[in-house]
Design a protein around this motif. Structure first.
Motif, PDB file in Angstrom:
ATOM      1  N   PHE A 316       4.441  -1.372  32.371  1.00 27.49           N
ATOM      2  CA  PHE A 316       4.492  -2.500  33.737  1.00 27.49           C
ATOM      3  C   PHE A 316       3.619  -2.045  34.607  1.00 27.49           C
ATOM      4  O   PHE A 316       3.892  -1.890  35.943  1.00 27.49           O
ATOM      5  N   SER A 317       2.467  -1.511  33.969  1.00 21.86           N
ATOM      6  CA  SER A 317       1.456  -0.836  35.192  1.00 21.86           C
ATOM      7  C   SER A 317       1.732  -0.086  35.998  1.00 21.86           C
ATOM      8  O   SER A 317       1.375   0.358  37.293  1.00 21.86           O
ATOM      9  N   GLY A 318       2.890   0.865  35.502  1.00 24.56           N
ATOM     10  CA  GLY A 318       3.170   2.057  36.211  1.00 24.56           C
ATOM     11  C   GLY A 318       3.870   1.671  37.307  1.00 24.56           C
ATOM     12  O   GLY A 318       4.329   2.669  38.340  1.00 24.56           O
ATOM     13  N   GLN A 319       4.585   0.308  37.518  1.00 25.71           N
ATOM     14  CA  GLN A 319       5.463   0.263  38.813  1.00 25.71           C
ATOM     15  C   GLN A 319       6.819   0.391  38.512  1.00 25.71           C
ATOM     16  O   GLN A 319       7.676  -0.336  38.530  1.00 25.71           O
ATOM     17  N   LYS A 320       7.018   1.683  38.114  1.00 24.45           N
ATOM     18  CA  LYS A 320       8.616   2.351  38.126  1.00 24.45           C
ATOM     19  C   LYS A 320       8.565   3.549  38.792  1.00 24.45           C
ATOM     20  O   LYS A 320       7.863   4.126  38.806  1.00 24.45           O
ATOM     21  N   CYS A 321       9.644   3.594  39.565  1.00 22.72           N
ATOM     22  CA  CYS A 321      10.032   4.785  40.123  1.00 22.72           C
ATOM     23  C   CYS A 321      10.250   6.157  39.051  1.00 22.72           C
ATOM     24  O   CYS A 321       9.903   7.030  39.553  1.00 22.72           O
ATOM     25  N   SER A 322      10.301   5.689  37.755  1.00 17.18           N
ATOM     26  CA  SER A 322      10.370   6.912  36.924  1.00 17.18           C
ATOM     27  C   SER A 322       9.146   7.045  36.175  1.00 17.18           C
ATOM     28  O   SER A 322       8.863   7.832  35.191  1.00 17.18           O
ATOM     29  N   ALA A 323       8.139   6.207  36.438  1.00 18.59           N
ATOM     30  CA  ALA A 323       6.637   6.408  35.625  1.00 18.59           C
ATOM     31  C   ALA A 323       5.983   7.771  35.845  1.00 18.59           C
ATOM     32  O   ALA A 323       6.103   8.307  36.881  1.00 18.59           O
ATOM     33  N   CYS A 324       5.617   8.053  34.745  1.00 15.24           N
ATOM     34  CA  CYS A 324       4.753   9.267  34.797  1.00 15.24           C
ATOM     35  C   CYS A 324       3.504   9.205  35.579  1.00 15.24           C
ATOM     36  O   CYS A 324       2.760   8.434  35.344  1.00 15.24           O
ATOM     37  N   SER A 325       3.226   9.942  36.658  1.00 13.03           N
ATOM     38  CA  SER A 325       2.378   9.861  37.224  1.00 13.03           C
ATOM     39  C   SER A 325       1.436  11.362  37.437  1.00 13.03           C
ATOM     40  O   SER A 325       0.403  11.245  37.872  1.00 13.03           O
ATOM     41  N   ARG A 326       2.194  12.468  36.750  1.00 10.37           N
ATOM     42  CA  ARG A 326       1.481  13.542  36.827  1.00 10.37           C
ATOM     43  C   ARG A 326       1.742  13.965  35.311  1.00 10.37           C
ATOM     44  O   ARG A 326       2.891  14.120  34.751  1.00 10.37           O
ATOM     45  N   VAL A 327       0.687  14.709  34.702  1.00 12.73           N
ATOM     46  CA  VAL A 327       0.814  15.511  33.793  1.00 12.73           C
ATOM     47  C   VAL A 327       0.435  16.953  33.734  1.00 12.73           C
ATOM     48  O   VAL A 327      -0.795  17.302  34.459  1.00 12.73           O
ATOM     49  N   ILE A 328       1.223  18.114  33.544  1.00  9.77           N
ATOM     50  CA  ILE A 328       0.948  19.456  33.628  1.00  9.77           C
ATOM     51  C   ILE A 328       0.882  20.175  32.035  1.00  9.77           C
ATOM     52  O   ILE A 328       2.037  20.028  31.550  1.00  9.77           O
ATOM     53  N   ALA A 329      -0.397  20.113  31.564  1.00 10.06           N
ATOM     54  CA  ALA A 329      -0.424  20.681  30.398  1.00 10.06           C
ATOM     55  C   ALA A 329      -0.930  21.920  30.130  1.00 10.06           C
ATOM     56  O   ALA A 329      -1.649  22.486  31.057  1.00 10.06           O
ATOM     57  N   HIS A 330      -0.610  22.728  29.315  1.00  8.25           N
ATOM     58  CA  HIS A 330      -0.780  24.214  28.865  1.00  8.25           C
ATOM     59  C   HIS A 330      -2.341  24.220  28.795  1.00  8.25           C
ATOM     60  O   HIS A 330      -2.876  23.196  27.881  1.00  8.25           O
ATOM     61  N   ALA A 331      -3.161  25.371  29.130  1.00  3.31           N
ATOM     62  CA  ALA A 331      -4.487  25.331  28.814  1.00  3.31           C
ATOM     63  C   ALA A 331      -4.845  25.151  27.537  1.00  3.31           C
ATOM     64  O   ALA A 331      -6.200  25.037  27.178  1.00  3.31           O
ATOM     65  N   SER A 332      -3.982  25.722  26.577  1.00  9.40           N
ATOM     66  CA  SER A 332      -4.600  25.812  25.171  1.00  9.40           C
ATOM     67  C   SER A 332      -4.685  24.497  24.266  1.00  9.40           C
ATOM     68  O   SER A 332      -5.199  24.368  23.283  1.00  9.40           O
ATOM     69  N   LEU A 333      -4.185  23.425  24.899  1.00  6.08           N
ATOM     70  CA  LEU A 333      -4.224  21.889  24.610  1.00  6.08           C
ATOM     71  C   LEU A 333      -4.773  21.361  25.663  1.00  6.08           C
ATOM     72  O   LEU A 333      -4.757  19.898  25.296  1.00  6.08           O
ATOM     73  N   TYR A 334      -5.039  21.369  26.667  1.00  2.37           N
ATOM     74  CA  TYR A 334      -5.419  20.482  27.843  1.00  2.37           C
ATOM     75  C   TYR A 334      -6.663  19.818  27.627  1.00  2.37           C
ATOM     76  O   TYR A 334      -6.531  18.551  27.650  1.00  2.37           O
TER      77      TYR A 334
END
Length: 516
Positions: A316-334
């Motif tokens: 839904f084009s990110g139009q959800k209050c629960s949508a993922c807008s940030r990803v925090i990934a470990h450097a080993s697989l970033y």
């Protein structure tokens, strides 16, 4: 009583479901452009002033004109709601619950029809609209059962005391204002309305200006199911004209709101101020948004993580209050994770959702289009654009799913709610640092942790400060009764919609004691 079971979703890969939906869509398409009245005290009211609702996929296509309420209509609706409350509040709980079950049956029979309205008025894809309708049915079934259980359990909670006959019951509050959002125009409208109604309250429903037709269709279903006049009064209108009035009015007992942080905070402030003639402290129930993060731990499957992120960020084009807008990934697989998410994002097709091939459709209107595209420009300054970024409002409000990498945790892109198809990546060197970054926001709604490390799961349970925390799955898609929904901090009052405590917000316990 038959136990509650979540409504199954439609498998649109099956030809017979595709055909059935096509028939419903054609039927709904024939009805666009009609005019809808207010409904006050069971009577239709045409004010001669209208909200015009347009298809965000085809912005010149009028979906419907809905009468606008002003102050006179709000005052009239309040009087009708008060008169109805005197009767409805004393209707047996089993009859109030029955109204919800009958409405659920109506929605179930016309499921594709309600979903088709969401394709046209909200720009939802078939899958997203179908899930919305299913959730509306779930709210009806679940809250009906919860009210029956609440009525039965009250006395059982009391401690017996010799020589006295003691009782407790949950009674309704009074007349409330229901102010729902546009992004779940059937599910949340239904859940917010019927939770108050089944508890014995009467309400004024002011739907979002972008999706008033769908809300009208829901009220029609309630009336078809036998809802008495004045229990739900349908009063759409301009927020600037009637918004403050609904919140401030001395006769309003509670406000149930879902929407932006800024609007919610203003409502909370207004509701806290006593108006001359007001005899109660108003109850304010709010869900106000999020800045949701997915944490990807070292060693997690990159392809699975990428698919989880894309589903969470761009449905839904990110139009959800629960949508993922940030990803925090470990450097080993970033780096490989960013590349895989970018590749999957480029495969997504965006366009008019009447075409099944389109994964997602438009943002809701010109205001949303301008806001999201402005954040894309900000993102180009704060990070590295790796996918998407394109946008066009020529025929509809279409924005490509967009991915930014190398964004600082303190940046605007990582801190401010965008409410569109934009996701930002940042890197962590340890799991503890990742959780610290995830908590580095004023919101606290949902979050997801992708990890195979049991100690990290335990750590996140203690330290990741969100109302809905998911492990090894997407951060969207809460199911009524399964995942009670609501968040911390600036995400709202953590009211936990679709949970066992929610109806308590619309009732007040009354204890009585008789000496034997």
């Amino acid at each position: 009583m038959i136990p509650y079971r979540p409504e199954p979703l439609t498998d649109f890969s099956a030809p017979h479901h595709q055909e059935a939906f096509a028939v419903a869509l054609a039927r709904v398409q024939e009805q666009v452009g009609q005019t809808y009245p207010l409904i006050i005290g069971g009577q239709t009211v045409d004010t001669g002033r209208y909200l015009e609702s347009y298809n965000p996929s085809a912005k010149t296509e009028l979906i419907g004109r809905v009468a606008k309420a002003g102050k006179p209509e709000i005052e009239r609706a309040l009087r009708c709601a008060q008169e109805a409350f005197a009767i409805w509040s004393e209707v047996p709980v089993v009859e109030r619950a029955s109204l919800l079950f009958k409405t659920a049956a109506i929605l179930r029979r016309r499921k594709h029809e309600f979903s088709a309205w969401m394709l046209l008025e909200a720009g939802k894809s078939r899958a997203e609209a179908d899930a919305d309708t299913a959730e509306a049915i779930d709210f009806l079934e679940y809250y009906g059962r919860q009210m029956l259980a609440l009525a039965q359990r009250a006395d059982a909670l009391l401690t017996p005391f010799a020589g006295e006959d003691n009782h407790m019951e949950y009674i309704p509050l009074g007349v409330g204002a229901i102010i729902p959002p546009w992004n779940f125009p059937l599910a949340i409208v239904t859940g917010m309305t019927v939770s108050a109604v089944v508890a014995g309250n009467t309400v004024l429903l002011k739907p979002a200006s972008q999706t008033p037709v769908i809300a009208y269709k829901m009220v029609e279903a309630l009336l078809e199911a036998g809802m008495p006049a004045g229990v739900v009064n349908f009063v759409p209108g301009d927020p600037e004209e009637i918004g403050d009035l609904l919140v401030e009015h001395a006769d309003i007992r509670f406000i149930s709101f879902t929407g932006s942080k800024d609007v919610g905070l203003r409502m909370n402030e207004l509701a806290a101020k006593r108006i001359p003639g007001q005899r109660w402290i108003k109850r304010f129930v709010a869900e106000m948004g999020g800045k949701d993060a997915i944490v990807v731990d070292a060693g997690f499957d990159i392809d699975l993580a990428a698919r989880t992120i894309v589903q969470s960020a761009f449905g839904f084009s990110g139009q959800k209050c629960s949508a993922c807008s940030r990803v925090i990934a470990h450097a080993s697989l970033y780096d490989p994770l960013v590349e895989r998410v970018a590749a999957l994002t480029r495969e997504l097709k965006v366009g008019d959702v009447r075409e099944m091939a389109h994964f997602t459709g438009p943002v809701i209107d010109q205001k949303a289009f301008a806001k999201v595209t402005s954040y894309i420009e900000i993102g180009k300054q704060e990070g590295r654009l790796v996918a998407g970024g394109g946008a066009s409002a020529d025929t509809g409000y279409f924005i490509e799913p967009t991915v930014f990498a190398n964004v600082a945790p303190s940046s605007r892109l990582m801190q401010e709610e965008i409410f569109g198809p934009v996701v930002a990546f940042t890197k962590s060197t340890s799991f503890e640092e990742a959780i610290a970054i995830a908590n580095q926001t004023e919101f606290g709604l949902t979050g997801s942790v992708l990890t195979h490390d049991r100690s990290h799961i335990a750590y996140a349970r203690r330290k990741f400060h969100v109302g809905n925390l998911y492990f090894n799955r997407k951060c969207t898609g809460a199911i009524v009764g399964v995942h009670p929904f609501g968040g911390f901090n600036m995400s709202g009052t953590d009211s936990k919609a679709g949970g066992p405590d929610y109806l308590l917000l619309f009732t007040q316990p009354k204890a009585s004691s008789e000496l034997l």
